[in-house]
Motif scaffolding. Structure first.
Motif, PDB file in Angstrom:
ATOM      1  N   UNK A 113       0.846  -1.190   0.000  1.00 59.48           N
ATOM      2  CA  UNK A 113       0.000   0.000   0.000  1.00 59.48           C
ATOM      3  C   UNK A 113       0.884   1.243   0.000  1.00 59.48           C
ATOM      4  N   UNK A 114       0.346   2.359  -0.483  1.00 54.99           N
ATOM      5  CA  UNK A 114       1.112   3.612  -0.491  1.00 54.99           C
ATOM      6  C   UNK A 114       1.492   4.000   0.927  1.00 54.99           C
ATOM      7  N   UNK A 115       2.729   4.474   1.095  1.00 52.88           N
ATOM      8  CA  UNK A 115       3.225   4.870   2.393  1.00 52.88           C
ATOM      9  C   UNK A 115       4.534   4.174   2.703  1.00 52.88           C
ATOM     10  N   UNK A 116       5.124   4.450   3.880  1.00 60.74           N
ATOM     11  CA  UNK A 116       4.554   5.313   4.932  1.00 60.74           C
ATOM     12  C   UNK A 116       4.583   6.787   4.562  1.00 60.74           C
TER      13      UNK A 116
END
Length: 270
Positions: free
Chosen positions: A263-266
Motif C-alpha cells: 500500500x502507499x506509504x509510509x
C-alpha cells in the motif's frame, strides 16, 4: 508482553490448482507468511484457525507444509469444516501439540498467554458443534490454568452473524459454551475464523473476534434472501497483543486488524 498472530481460512489447494478455480490461494498464503516474517517485534506465536485446505486432501496438506516451511515463527494449526482430521493429523504428526486420536483440541503457552484451541468441526458437515467431551476438556484446562490469561480459539464463531448464508453453517450449541465461560474469569477473549470477515461480538462478558481470510472475503449481505457471494477485498490477519505497561498500571490487551499487501506509504504524518 505477549503477541499472537492469527491467520485463517487459507484454503490451500494442490499445486497448480486455484481456490474456486478463480483465486490463487496458495500464492496469497505465501504472501501472508512473508508478511508474518517481517513483523517487528516478532509475535510469540502464529495460530492458523481452520480451513487450512479446501477439500481436506493429502496433497493439499503436503502443499500446506511446503508453504509453511519459510515461516520463521512457532505455529499451530487447527481444523475447519473444509479439513479432514485424519489427513491433518498425519500431515503434522511431527508436531507434539497435536492429539494422536479423537478431536483435535490442544493447549499451548504463547508468552504469558495460554492458548486453548477447541475443535468445533463435525466431520462430513459444515456447521460447528461442541461435544460434551469437548466442553469437559475445556473446563479442565480452564481450571488447571485458572491463574493464567486464556485465549480460546474456535473455527466456528459462537454467535449469529446476521448474514443468512453464513448462519446456515454456524455453531449450533452456543449456550453450553457461554455458561462454561461465565464460570471462569481467566478467559480473556475468544477468536474464530470461518466467516471470512472481521467481526466483533460478545459471549456473555467475553469479547469474540473473527479473523478475515487470506483469500476472498465473504460479502456483507444482510437481506434474508441474500445470495452467497464473495469479494476480492484485501486479505488480512489479526494481531492479538497483551501488555503489562498500561497507563494506569494495569495490564492491557488489544487486537489489531492487519491487511496483507503493498500500500502507499509510509506517509509523513499519523
Amino acid at each position: 508482553m505477549s503477541v499472537i498472530a492469527q491467520i485463517s481460512d487459507i484454503h490451500v489447494r494442490p499445486r497448480g490448482r486455484r481456490y474456486q478455480d478463480l483465486v490463487d490461494s496458495n500464492a496469497m498464503f505465501a504472501q501472508a507468511v512473508a508478511t508474518l516474517n517481517r513483523l517487528d517485534p516478532a509475535p510469540d506465536f502464529v495460530l492458523i484457525s481452520g480451513d487450512l485446505t479446501d477439500e481436506g486432501r493429502p496433497d493439499e496438506y503436503a502443499m500446506l507444509r511446503e508453504l509453511l516451511a519459510p515461516l520463521r515463527l512457532p505455529y499451530a494449526v487447527m481444523p475447519g469444516n473444509h479439513d479432514h482430521r485424519r489427513f491433518l493429523r498425519e500431515a503434522f504428526a511431527d508436531h507434539a501439540w497435536l492429539p494422536r486420536e479423537g478431536e483435535l483440541h490442544f493447549g499451548i503457552d504463547a508468552g504469558a498467554i495460554r492458548l486453548l484451541a477447541l475443535d468445533s468441526t463435525v466431520p462430513g458437515f459444515h456447521h460447528g458443534e461442541l461435544s460434551p467431551a469437548s466442553l469437559d476438556w475445556l473446563e479442565r484446562e480452564l481450571v488447571e490454568h485458572a491463574r493464567r490469561r486464556v485465549m480460546i480459539a474456535l473455527h466456528h464463531p459462537p454467535f449469529a452473524t446476521g448474514i443468512p448464508y453464513l448462519d446456515l453453517y454456524g455453531m449450533t450449541n452456543v449456550k453450553p459454551l457461554r455458561d462454561l465461560v461465565a464460570r471462569h474469569a481467566n478467559v480473556d477473549r475468544i477468536v474464530a475464523g470461518h466467516v471470512h470477515r472481521s467481526m466483533h461480538a460478545r459471549l456473555g462478558n467475553v469479547p469474540v473476534l473473527t479473523c478475515p481470510s487470506t483469500t476472498t472475503q465473504i460479502a456483507l449481505r444482510l437481506q434474508p434472501d441474500a445470495d452467497p457471494a464473495s469479494y476480492m477485498e484485501p486479505p488480512a490477519f489479526m494481531l492479538h497483543r497483551w501488555s503489562d505497561d498500561d497507563r494506569d498500571g494495569e495490564s492491557s490487551a488489544v487486537s489489531h486488524l492487519c491487511y496483507i499487501g503493498q500500500f502507499d506509504g509510509p506517509l509523513p504524518f499519523a
